[in-house]
Design a protein around this motif. Sequence first.
Motif, PDB file in Angstrom:
ATOM      1  N   MET A 166       0.836  -1.206   0.000  1.00  0.00           N
ATOM      2  CA  MET A 166       0.000   0.000   0.000  1.00  0.00           C
ATOM      3  C   MET A 166       0.866   1.250   0.000  1.00  0.00           C
ATOM      4  SD  MET A 166      -2.973  -1.158   2.699  1.00  0.00           S
ATOM      5  CE  MET A 166      -3.950   0.344   2.461  1.00  0.00           C
ATOM      6  N   LEU A 167       1.913   1.242   0.837  1.00  0.00           N
ATOM      7  CA  LEU A 167       2.812   2.403   0.887  1.00  0.00           C
ATOM      8  C   LEU A 167       3.602   2.541  -0.405  1.00  0.00           C
ATOM      9  CD1 LEU A 167       4.152   2.026   4.538  1.00  0.00           C
ATOM     10  CD2 LEU A 167       2.404   3.596   3.701  1.00  0.00           C
ATOM     11  N   LYS A 226      -0.579  -3.595  -6.118  1.00  0.00           N
ATOM     12  CA  LYS A 226      -0.963  -2.212  -5.837  1.00  0.00           C
ATOM     13  C   LYS A 226      -1.958  -1.694  -6.872  1.00  0.00           C
ATOM     14  CE  LYS A 226       2.766   0.399  -8.137  1.00  0.00           C
ATOM     15  NZ  LYS A 226       3.840   1.385  -7.903  1.00  0.00           N
ATOM     16  N   HIS A 227      -1.904  -2.228  -8.082  1.00  0.00           N
ATOM     17  CA  HIS A 227      -2.852  -1.798  -9.110  1.00  0.00           C
ATOM     18  C   HIS A 227      -4.266  -2.271  -8.772  1.00  0.00           C
ATOM     19  CE1 HIS A 227       0.621  -0.585 -11.418  1.00  0.00           C
ATOM     20  NE2 HIS A 227       1.113  -1.810 -11.349  1.00  0.00           N
ATOM     21  N   LEU A 251      -5.254  -2.827  -5.738  1.00  0.00           N
ATOM     22  CA  LEU A 251      -5.625  -2.035  -4.566  1.00  0.00           C
ATOM     23  C   LEU A 251      -6.239  -0.702  -4.980  1.00  0.00           C
ATOM     24  CD1 LEU A 251      -5.562  -1.375  -1.494  1.00  0.00           C
ATOM     25  CD2 LEU A 251      -3.265  -0.461  -1.879  1.00  0.00           C
ATOM     26  N   ILE A 252      -5.576   0.000  -5.893  1.00  0.00           N
ATOM     27  CA  ILE A 252      -6.085   1.290  -6.362  1.00  0.00           C
ATOM     28  C   ILE A 252      -7.458   1.114  -6.995  1.00  0.00           C
ATOM     29  CG2 ILE A 252      -5.693   3.196  -7.960  1.00  0.00           C
ATOM     30  CD1 ILE A 252      -3.816   3.178  -5.553  1.00  0.00           C
ATOM     31  N   GLU A 253      -7.612   0.065  -7.800  1.00  0.00           N
ATOM     32  CA  GLU A 253      -8.895  -0.209  -8.443  1.00  0.00           C
ATOM     33  C   GLU A 253      -9.985  -0.472  -7.404  1.00  0.00           C
ATOM     34  OE1 GLU A 253     -12.208  -1.467 -10.639  1.00  0.00           O
ATOM     35  OE2 GLU A 253     -10.569  -0.071 -11.059  1.00  0.00           O
ATOM     36  N   LEU A 254      -9.661  -1.232  -6.365  1.00  0.00           N
ATOM     37  CA  LEU A 254     -10.662  -1.543  -5.353  1.00  0.00           C
ATOM     38  C   LEU A 254     -11.096  -0.294  -4.591  1.00  0.00           C
ATOM     39  CD1 LEU A 254     -11.023  -4.565  -3.118  1.00  0.00           C
ATOM     40  CD2 LEU A 254     -10.916  -2.353  -2.004  1.00  0.00           C
ATOM     41  N   VAL A 255     -10.136   0.524  -4.169  1.00  0.00           N
ATOM     42  CA  VAL A 255     -10.475   1.743  -3.427  1.00  0.00           C
ATOM     43  C   VAL A 255     -11.302   2.678  -4.299  1.00  0.00           C
ATOM     44  CG1 VAL A 255      -9.556   3.795  -2.301  1.00  0.00           C
ATOM     45  CG2 VAL A 255      -8.471   1.582  -1.904  1.00  0.00           C
ATOM     46  N   CYS A 282      -0.238 -10.796 -10.340  1.00  0.00           N
ATOM     47  CA  CYS A 282       1.174 -10.429 -10.204  1.00  0.00           C
ATOM     48  C   CYS A 282       1.800 -10.039 -11.535  1.00  0.00           C
ATOM     49  CB  CYS A 282       1.960 -11.589  -9.592  1.00  0.00           C
ATOM     50  SG  CYS A 282       2.044 -13.043 -10.673  1.00  0.00           S
ATOM     51  N   GLY A 283       1.053 -10.207 -12.637  1.00  0.00           N
ATOM     52  CA  GLY A 283       1.641  -9.937 -13.945  1.00  0.00           C
ATOM     53  C   GLY A 283       2.569 -11.049 -14.403  1.00  0.00           C
ATOM     54  N   ALA A 284       2.325 -12.268 -13.906  1.00  0.00           N
ATOM     55  CA  ALA A 284       3.154 -13.429 -14.259  1.00  0.00           C
ATOM     56  C   ALA A 284       4.625 -13.162 -13.945  1.00  0.00           C
ATOM     57  CB  ALA A 284       2.972 -13.804 -15.727  1.00  0.00           C
ATOM     58  N   LEU A 285       4.870 -12.692 -12.745  1.00  0.00           N
ATOM     59  CA  LEU A 285       6.215 -12.293 -12.330  1.00  0.00           C
ATOM     60  C   LEU A 285       7.222 -13.442 -12.398  1.00  0.00           C
ATOM     61  CD1 LEU A 285       8.090 -10.136 -11.103  1.00  0.00           C
ATOM     62  CD2 LEU A 285       7.307 -10.866  -8.844  1.00  0.00           C
ATOM     63  N   CYS A 286       6.921 -14.553 -11.751  1.00  0.00           N
ATOM     64  CA  CYS A 286       7.887 -15.658 -11.708  1.00  0.00           C
ATOM     65  C   CYS A 286       8.170 -16.271 -13.075  1.00  0.00           C
ATOM     66  CB  CYS A 286       7.434 -16.716 -10.703  1.00  0.00           C
ATOM     67  SG  CYS A 286       7.629 -16.183  -8.985  1.00  0.00           S
ATOM     68  N   PRO A 287       7.151 -16.573 -13.896  1.00  0.00           N
ATOM     69  CA  PRO A 287       7.444 -17.096 -15.230  1.00  0.00           C
ATOM     70  C   PRO A 287       8.287 -16.136 -16.069  1.00  0.00           C
ATOM     71  CG  PRO A 287       5.183 -17.559 -14.659  1.00  0.00           C
ATOM     72  CD  PRO A 287       5.709 -16.644 -13.597  1.00  0.00           C
TER      73      PRO A 287
END
Length: 256
Positions: A22-23, A142-143, A145-149, A194-199
């Motif tokens: 969030m921060l 965080k994206h 999060l922004i959408e939910l708020v 996560c945007g498929a971070l690990c793959p």
Amino acid sequence: MTRKPRLGVFKFSSCDGCQLSMLDCEDELLDIAGAIDIAYFPEATRTDDIGGYDIAMVEGSVTTPHEAEMIKDIRARSTTLVTIGACATAGGIQALKNGADVNHFINAVYAHPEFIDTLDTATPIKDHVKVDAELRGCPISKHQLIELVAAVLAGRTPQTPPHATCIDCKLAGHICVMVAGGKPCLGPVTHAGCGALCPGYDRGCYGCFGPKRTTNTASLSRRLAEIGTSERDIKRLFSTYNTNAPAFREEAKAHE
């Protein structure tokens, strides 16, 4: 002047990673701060927890008797309650103790186990009170999060994609680590976020965002076995950040 909605952010048993996300919103957080009153957020402010909240965000699982009572109080004082992260939505990695001898863990970890007051299980917030919305992830996006708020402030339904991580993999142009590399991956049954971070780093998905809405974990397990993954490793793959999520928990049991 119209009163700004009051936001309270609460921490239960967790690592604080979702609050740090969030921060990490930085400029976006400043925009949010202009639209809402961040009334309680110990990670960022020193204000006391008083009064009611239009939006309460809760990180962490219910793991102690105190938390089991505390969440009821927060629910009673909140109009909208949102759980954030794998711990709050599924119990988190601490739910690995569920079904085991909790005293064994306590004695193995703590020098003075007599000081520990814990429940036998670690459970998601929704097992104790009504939850209005969930944000998955370890940590959250965080994206999202922004959408939910923004959605809560506008009075609409949040638009968070329910599809599998595999879709994000294809959109990013990643080569499938399981098809091309024979590596175990939970992407086909894991909620996107996560945007498929690990793959993207040539690693299999660990399932940080939990099971997607419709899962076929049994089919994935058969494919994992075909590429040489042992029963033990299949169980371990489903027993990490979202070990207590029903779809993952049941699949892990099938490989005991």
